[in-house]
Design an enzyme around this catalytic site. Structure first.
Site, PDB file in Angstrom:
ATOM      1  N   ASP A  12       0.650   2.724   2.499  1.00 11.31           N
ATOM      2  CA  ASP A  12       0.795   3.272   1.994  1.00 11.31           C
ATOM      3  C   ASP A  12       2.172   3.362   1.532  1.00 11.31           C
ATOM      4  OD1 ASP A  12       1.993   6.221   3.671  1.00 11.31           O
ATOM      5  OD2 ASP A  12       2.981   4.648   4.368  1.00 11.31           O
ATOM      6  N   ASP A  14       5.584   5.790   2.175  1.00 17.27           N
ATOM      7  CA  ASP A  14       6.688   6.350   2.305  1.00 17.27           C
ATOM      8  C   ASP A  14       7.099   5.498   3.617  1.00 17.27           C
ATOM      9  OD1 ASP A  14       7.386   8.564   0.653  1.00 17.27           O
ATOM     10  OD2 ASP A  14       6.517  10.073   2.434  1.00 17.27           O
ATOM     11  N   ASP A 208       2.642   1.851   8.058  1.00 16.40           N
ATOM     12  CA  ASP A 208       3.666   2.072   9.336  1.00 16.40           C
ATOM     13  C   ASP A 208       3.137   2.893  10.318  1.00 16.40           C
ATOM     14  OD1 ASP A 208       4.272   4.460   7.603  1.00 16.40           O
ATOM     15  OD2 ASP A 208       6.511   4.145   8.507  1.00 16.40           O
TER      16      ASP A 208
HETATM   17 MG   LIG Z   1       4.743   5.830   6.222  1.00 17.92          MG
END
Ligand SMILES: [Mg+2]
Length: 275
Positions: A12, A14, A208
């Site tokens: 991922d 961001d 995240d």
């Molecule tokens: Mg993310």
């Protein structure tokens, strides 16, 4: 380096490879360099569009493959596959919503870069890239509750869903990062970048947030990067556990990739010696 063959990394962006606040990946440079030196492909898997991912990769050359729109569109070696709904279906559903609800409705796909920049706060060039969408469309509107319900019903009639993100309601399909990862693996096998036998491949995934759960659940080695501000979310990985990085963002990414590569590159002989 025999023990580092067949590895592939899905990440991922961001809050994971990119710092939550300044979007820098600098702290992950040592691990990224090590991956490159060992010819281990790294794939970006993000809610960003392929156009946004292309621009990022043209500047930094980090990724062997790009997966955009939360798993809806994949591009590897110039081969593009759309797993998400057809673009025409997205457009038809949005047009039907616009005809039906009580407020004006635009999508990123029907808006100018200037309009997207105004709605998002993105710089104009970035807004133009965010508008180049294949299989999802964030709506620009100010809806009362009844309109949201009605739009959700219309989305379902088209086999789509209306998902509330941080700032926008987005019209999209059922794709997720986990199934995109499976297709991307096949595509990498076709290009000869990975062994033909799945058993000879080890997938590492880092994410995240809850929309990374499908990807982490499918990975052989799953890494959860803690969020920088606020509580670390409990991700549903279907009974599987992820390793939790000791730091958020690219610093945690760097530590975890290095430690995984250390583990995997230890030969039985060196383990014996270490004892
Ligand atoms: Mg993310």
């Amino acid at each position: 380096m025999q023990h580092l063959t067949g590895l592939v990394v899905f990440t991922d962006l961001d809050g994971t490879l990119l710092d939550h606040d300044d979007y820098s990946w600098e702290a992950a440079r040592p691990a990224l360099t090590r991956l490159r030196e060992n010819d281990i492909p790294v794939l970006a898997i993000s809610s960003k569009t392929l156009a946004e991912l292309h621009a990022l990769n043209a500047r930094h050359h980090l990724f062997a493959g790009l997966i955009g729109e939360n798993g809806g569109a994949i591009e590897i070696n110039g081969d593009m596959r759309q797993l998400g709904p057809q673009t025409a279906t997205i457009d038809a559903a949005r047009d039907e919503i616009a005809k039906t609800v009580s407020v004006p409705v635009a999508g990123f796909r029907t808006s100018t870069a200037a309009e997207i920049a105004k709605a998002t706060g993105l710089p104009l060039a970035d807004a133009a890239l965010a508008g180049q969408r294949n299989c999802s469309d964030p709506l620009i509107w100010q809806p009362p509750r009844a309109d949201i319900d009605q739009a959700g019903n219309i989305a379902r009639e088209f086999g789509l869903k209306l998902v509330k993100g941080g700032r926008f309601y987005t019209l999209c399909g059922e794709t997720d990062k986990g199934s995109a990862m499976q297709t991307a693996l096949m595509m990498l096998q076709e290009t000869g970048k990975l062994p033909q036998s799945r058993a000879a491949i080890t997938t590492i995934a880092l994410g995240d947030s809850p929309n990374d759960a499908g990807m982490l659940a499918h990975a052989d080695i799953a890494v959860q990067i803690p969020v920088k501000h606020g509580p670390v979310p409990q991700l549903d990985l279907g009974g599987k556990t992820a390793r939790l990085a000791p730091k958020p963002g690219p610093a945690g990414w760097n530590i975890m990739i290095n430690s995984i590569l250390d583990d995997l590159s230890q030969t039985p002989t060196s383990i014996t010696k270490a004892r």
